[in-house]
Design a protein around this motif. Structure first.
Motif, PDB file in Angstrom:
ATOM      1  N   ILE A 187     -15.878 -11.735  -3.563  1.00  0.00           N
ATOM      2  CA  ILE A 187     -16.251 -11.215  -4.871  1.00  0.00           C
ATOM      3  C   ILE A 187     -15.635  -9.828  -4.975  1.00  0.00           C
ATOM      4  CG2 ILE A 187     -18.482 -10.348  -4.003  1.00  0.00           C
ATOM      5  CD1 ILE A 187     -19.593 -10.996  -6.794  1.00  0.00           C
ATOM      6  N   VAL A 188     -14.883  -9.560  -6.042  1.00  0.00           N
ATOM      7  CA  VAL A 188     -14.102  -8.331  -6.119  1.00  0.00           C
ATOM      8  C   VAL A 188     -15.000  -7.099  -6.179  1.00  0.00           C
ATOM      9  CG1 VAL A 188     -12.419  -7.020  -7.482  1.00  0.00           C
ATOM     10  CG2 VAL A 188     -12.112  -9.485  -7.148  1.00  0.00           C
ATOM     11  N   GLN A 189     -16.032  -7.158  -6.991  1.00  0.00           N
ATOM     12  CA  GLN A 189     -16.926  -6.014  -7.176  1.00  0.00           C
ATOM     13  C   GLN A 189     -18.373  -6.500  -7.052  1.00  0.00           C
ATOM     14  OE1 GLN A 189     -16.484  -4.044 -10.976  1.00  0.00           O
ATOM     15  NE2 GLN A 189     -16.641  -2.049 -10.036  1.00  0.00           N
ATOM     16  N   GLY A 190     -19.247  -5.649  -6.565  1.00  0.00           N
ATOM     17  CA  GLY A 190     -20.635  -6.024  -6.339  1.00  0.00           C
ATOM     18  C   GLY A 190     -21.321  -6.570  -7.582  1.00  0.00           C
ATOM     19  N   ASP A 191     -22.230  -7.536  -7.383  1.00  0.00           N
ATOM     20  CA  ASP A 191     -22.984  -8.094  -8.496  1.00  0.00           C
ATOM     21  C   ASP A 191     -24.417  -8.393  -8.049  1.00  0.00           C
ATOM     22  OD1 ASP A 191     -22.857 -10.377  -6.965  1.00  0.00           O
ATOM     23  OD2 ASP A 191     -21.862 -11.617  -8.474  1.00  0.00           O
ATOM     24  N   LYS A 192     -25.146  -9.159  -8.837  1.00  0.00           N
ATOM     25  CA  LYS A 192     -26.559  -9.415  -8.568  1.00  0.00           C
ATOM     26  C   LYS A 192     -26.800 -10.229  -7.305  1.00  0.00           C
ATOM     27  CE  LYS A 192     -26.553 -13.441 -11.654  1.00  0.00           C
ATOM     28  NZ  LYS A 192     -27.087 -14.013 -12.906  1.00  0.00           N
ATOM     29  N   THR A 193     -25.742 -10.883  -6.777  1.00  0.00           N
ATOM     30  CA  THR A 193     -25.926 -11.665  -5.552  1.00  0.00           C
ATOM     31  C   THR A 193     -26.215 -10.762  -4.357  1.00  0.00           C
ATOM     32  OG1 THR A 193     -23.567 -11.630  -4.949  1.00  0.00           O
ATOM     33  CG2 THR A 193     -24.314 -13.428  -6.372  1.00  0.00           C
ATOM     34  N   GLY A 194     -25.723  -9.533  -4.432  1.00  0.00           N
ATOM     35  CA  GLY A 194     -25.900  -8.619  -3.315  1.00  0.00           C
ATOM     36  C   GLY A 194     -24.921  -8.847  -2.187  1.00  0.00           C
ATOM     37  N   ASP A 195     -23.985  -9.800  -2.363  1.00  0.00           N
ATOM     38  CA  ASP A 195     -22.989 -10.069  -1.332  1.00  0.00           C
ATOM     39  C   ASP A 195     -22.000  -8.911  -1.238  1.00  0.00           C
ATOM     40  OD1 ASP A 195     -24.212 -12.486  -0.959  1.00  0.00           O
ATOM     41  OD2 ASP A 195     -22.737 -13.645  -2.100  1.00  0.00           O
ATOM     42  N   LYS A 196     -21.479  -8.709  -0.063  1.00  0.00           N
ATOM     43  CA  LYS A 196     -20.541  -7.610   0.162  1.00  0.00           C
ATOM     44  C   LYS A 196     -19.251  -7.840  -0.622  1.00  0.00           C
ATOM     45  CE  LYS A 196     -18.554  -4.941   3.966  1.00  0.00           C
ATOM     46  NZ  LYS A 196     -18.505  -4.843   5.441  1.00  0.00           N
ATOM     47  N   PRO A 197     -18.893  -6.922  -1.497  1.00  0.00           N
ATOM     48  CA  PRO A 197     -17.690  -7.118  -2.312  1.00  0.00           C
ATOM     49  C   PRO A 197     -16.399  -6.771  -1.581  1.00  0.00           C
ATOM     50  CG  PRO A 197     -18.741  -5.069  -2.928  1.00  0.00           C
ATOM     51  CD  PRO A 197     -19.633  -5.711  -1.883  1.00  0.00           C
ATOM     52  N   LEU A 198     -15.307  -7.312  -2.086  1.00  0.00           N
ATOM     53  CA  LEU A 198     -13.984  -7.033  -1.532  1.00  0.00           C
ATOM     54  C   LEU A 198     -13.657  -5.544  -1.593  1.00  0.00           C
ATOM     55  CD1 LEU A 198     -11.361  -8.278  -0.379  1.00  0.00           C
ATOM     56  CD2 LEU A 198     -10.585  -8.616  -2.741  1.00  0.00           C
ATOM     57  N   SER A 199     -14.125  -4.868  -2.626  1.00  0.00           N
ATOM     58  CA  SER A 199     -13.871  -3.426  -2.752  1.00  0.00           C
ATOM     59  C   SER A 199     -14.423  -2.660  -1.550  1.00  0.00           C
ATOM     60  CB  SER A 199     -14.473  -2.882  -4.054  1.00  0.00           C
ATOM     61  OG  SER A 199     -15.851  -3.191  -4.135  1.00  0.00           O
TER      62      SER A 199
ATOM     63  N   GLU B 201       0.836  -1.204   0.000  1.00  0.00           N
ATOM     64  CA  GLU B 201       0.000   0.000   0.000  1.00  0.00           C
ATOM     65  C   GLU B 201       0.866   1.248   0.000  1.00  0.00           C
ATOM     66  OE1 GLU B 201      -3.339   2.442   2.642  1.00  0.00           O
ATOM     67  OE2 GLU B 201      -2.544   0.543   3.415  1.00  0.00           O
ATOM     68  N   ASP B 202       0.479   2.237  -0.802  1.00  0.00           N
ATOM     69  CA  ASP B 202       1.070   3.568  -0.718  1.00  0.00           C
ATOM     70  C   ASP B 202      -0.055   4.584  -0.937  1.00  0.00           C
ATOM     71  OD1 ASP B 202       0.645   3.798  -3.498  1.00  0.00           O
ATOM     72  OD2 ASP B 202       2.711   3.276  -3.999  1.00  0.00           O
ATOM     73  N   ASN B 203       0.285   5.816  -1.264  1.00  0.00           N
ATOM     74  CA  ASN B 203      -0.748   6.850  -1.405  1.00  0.00           C
ATOM     75  C   ASN B 203      -1.650   6.651  -2.615  1.00  0.00           C
ATOM     76  OD1 ASN B 203       0.098   8.202   0.885  1.00  0.00           O
ATOM     77  ND2 ASN B 203       1.530   9.518  -0.249  1.00  0.00           N
ATOM     78  N   HIS B 204      -1.227   5.810  -3.555  1.00  0.00           N
ATOM     79  CA  HIS B 204      -1.943   5.709  -4.825  1.00  0.00           C
ATOM     80  C   HIS B 204      -2.604   4.359  -5.074  1.00  0.00           C
ATOM     81  CE1 HIS B 204      -0.046   9.524  -5.918  1.00  0.00           C
ATOM     82  NE2 HIS B 204       1.073   9.015  -5.436  1.00  0.00           N
ATOM     83  N   ILE B 205      -2.033   3.290  -4.499  1.00  0.00           N
ATOM     84  CA  ILE B 205      -2.557   1.943  -4.773  1.00  0.00           C
ATOM     85  C   ILE B 205      -2.571   1.098  -3.503  1.00  0.00           C
ATOM     86  CG2 ILE B 205      -1.817   1.915  -7.198  1.00  0.00           C
ATOM     87  CD1 ILE B 205       0.608   0.248  -6.370  1.00  0.00           C
ATOM     88  N   ILE B 206      -3.377   0.045  -3.535  1.00  0.00           N
ATOM     89  CA  ILE B 206      -3.360  -0.957  -2.474  1.00  0.00           C
ATOM     90  C   ILE B 206      -3.568  -2.323  -3.127  1.00  0.00           C
ATOM     91  CG2 ILE B 206      -5.830  -0.602  -1.982  1.00  0.00           C
ATOM     92  CD1 ILE B 206      -5.178  -1.420   0.952  1.00  0.00           C
ATOM     93  N   ILE B 207      -2.793  -3.305  -2.684  1.00  0.00           N
ATOM     94  CA  ILE B 207      -2.843  -4.651  -3.262  1.00  0.00           C
ATOM     95  C   ILE B 207      -3.131  -5.639  -2.142  1.00  0.00           C
ATOM     96  CG2 ILE B 207      -1.579  -6.401  -4.580  1.00  0.00           C
ATOM     97  CD1 ILE B 207       0.221  -4.120  -5.609  1.00  0.00           C
ATOM     98  N   VAL B 208      -4.107  -6.523  -2.354  1.00  0.00           N
ATOM     99  CA  VAL B 208      -4.476  -7.492  -1.330  1.00  0.00           C
ATOM    100  C   VAL B 208      -4.439  -8.907  -1.888  1.00  0.00           C
ATOM    101  CG1 VAL B 208      -5.940  -5.793  -0.158  1.00  0.00           C
ATOM    102  CG2 VAL B 208      -6.961  -7.372  -1.807  1.00  0.00           C
ATOM    103  N   ASN B 209      -4.385  -9.868  -0.970  1.00  0.00           N
ATOM    104  CA  ASN B 209      -4.405 -11.290  -1.317  1.00  0.00           C
ATOM    105  C   ASN B 209      -5.829 -11.790  -1.094  1.00  0.00           C
ATOM    106  OD1 ASN B 209      -3.741 -13.924  -1.922  1.00  0.00           O
ATOM    107  ND2 ASN B 209      -2.294 -14.200  -0.243  1.00  0.00           N
ATOM    108  N   LYS B 210      -6.557 -11.979  -2.171  1.00  0.00           N
ATOM    109  CA  LYS B 210      -7.970 -12.356  -2.113  1.00  0.00           C
ATOM    110  C   LYS B 210      -8.155 -13.782  -1.612  1.00  0.00           C
ATOM    111  CE  LYS B 210     -11.610 -13.395  -5.529  1.00  0.00           C
ATOM    112  NZ  LYS B 210     -11.885 -14.650  -4.882  1.00  0.00           N
ATOM    113  N   ARG B 211      -9.187 -13.963  -0.788  1.00  0.00           N
ATOM    114  CA  ARG B 211      -9.535 -15.297  -0.292  1.00  0.00           C
ATOM    115  C   ARG B 211     -10.592 -15.945  -1.178  1.00  0.00           C
ATOM    116  NH1 ARG B 211      -8.324 -12.325   4.429  1.00  0.00           N
ATOM    117  NH2 ARG B 211      -7.090 -13.523   5.949  1.00  0.00           N
ATOM    118  N   VAL B 212     -10.727 -17.267  -1.038  1.00  0.00           N
ATOM    119  CA  VAL B 212     -11.809 -17.989  -1.711  1.00  0.00           C
ATOM    120  C   VAL B 212     -13.145 -17.414  -1.258  1.00  0.00           C
ATOM    121  CG1 VAL B 212     -13.058 -20.185  -1.775  1.00  0.00           C
ATOM    122  CG2 VAL B 212     -10.588 -20.168  -2.063  1.00  0.00           C
ATOM    123  N   GLY B 213     -14.027 -17.159  -2.210  1.00  0.00           N
ATOM    124  CA  GLY B 213     -15.366 -16.681  -1.879  1.00  0.00           C
ATOM    125  C   GLY B 213     -15.528 -15.185  -1.946  1.00  0.00           C
TER     126      GLY B 213
END
Length: 231
Positions: A29-41, A15-27
């Motif tokens: 979802i990076v961005q919201g979709d029709k499931t309505g589940d809380k996204p990683l974003s 992480e710095d002032n411009h970007i952040i990088i994470v290690n995604k877990r199984v399950g």
């Protein structure tokens, strides 16, 4: 049992002032979709808001996505300037993406470049890989290397040359080597956590502001097969 990311267990790789990088877990979802589940974003926004004690809304731009059952590196932009520059960089294929996959049937060749023509089916959210160009298809290319053989599986390192929908999953399935746990593409059984053995292992790109080369590697999940491969 999968452990969905929260602001308290988020694995931040950089992480710095411009970007952040994470290690995604199984399950996740990076961005919201029709499931309505809380996204990683949203999880990352909560993490940033709390860490930096931001009073207002937190800006966070989604640069690229990973399929929900996969794990590994996800890059987000913290500023609009960084987002537009990273979008351009990814669009122009100026990044290097390396994946690890565990497959049931070891490919015939130890190393090979695969070229297929993918047709996406939005009804069942799959892509079918064809040997020859067909109507509405998009060219997909990757190079894999078999780097470890286990008793029942093989581990592949994959360099992506294009970024198509479910590209790695469909191309490996087409050559008879479906990814472990990937029922959609020919695996014989699911994984206990509902994920598949596909991991975004490494990302190399130029920083959108400093132009320095950033090289990030994400540890594989703490799981029996992955642990045997990572030893």
């Amino acid at each position: 049992m999968k452990i969905i990311s929260t602001k308290d267990n988020l694995e931040v790789l950089y992480e710095d002032n411009h970007i952040i990088i994470v290690n995604k877990r199984v399950g996740d979802i990076v961005q919201g979709d029709k499931t309505g589940d809380k996204p990683l974003s949203d999880v990352v926004k909560e993490y940033l808001k709390e860490k930096h004690q931001k009073p207002g809304a937190v800006f966070l731009g989604v640069v690229h996505r990973l399929d929900r059952p996969t794990t590994g590196i996800v890059l987000f932009a913290k500023t609009s300037k960084a987002l537009s520059r990273l979008n351009e960089s990814f669009k122009n294929r100026e990044t290097q993406k390396t994946y690890w996959a565990v497959v049931k049937n070891t490919p015939i060749h130890e190393q090979q470049t695969l070229v297929h023509y993918l047709v996406r089916n939005p009804k069942n959210n799959t892509s079918k890989a064809h040997i020859k160009e067909v109507p509405n298809s998009k060219k997909a290319s990757l190079t894999y290397t078999v780097f470890k053989k286990l008793k029942n599986y093989a581990a592949l390192e994959i360099e992506l040359h294009t970024g198509r929908h479910h590209q790695i999953r469909s191309q490996l399935s087409q050559i008879g080597s479906p990814i472990k746990g990937d029922l959609k593409y020919g695996a014989d059984r699911s994984n206990p956590d509902g994920g598949i053995h596909l991991h975004a292992r490494r990302l190399v790109f130029l920083h959108p502001v400093s132009k320095d080369e950033i090289r990030i590697t994400a540890a594989t999940p703490d799981e029996v097969i992955w642990n045997e491969i990572s030893r």
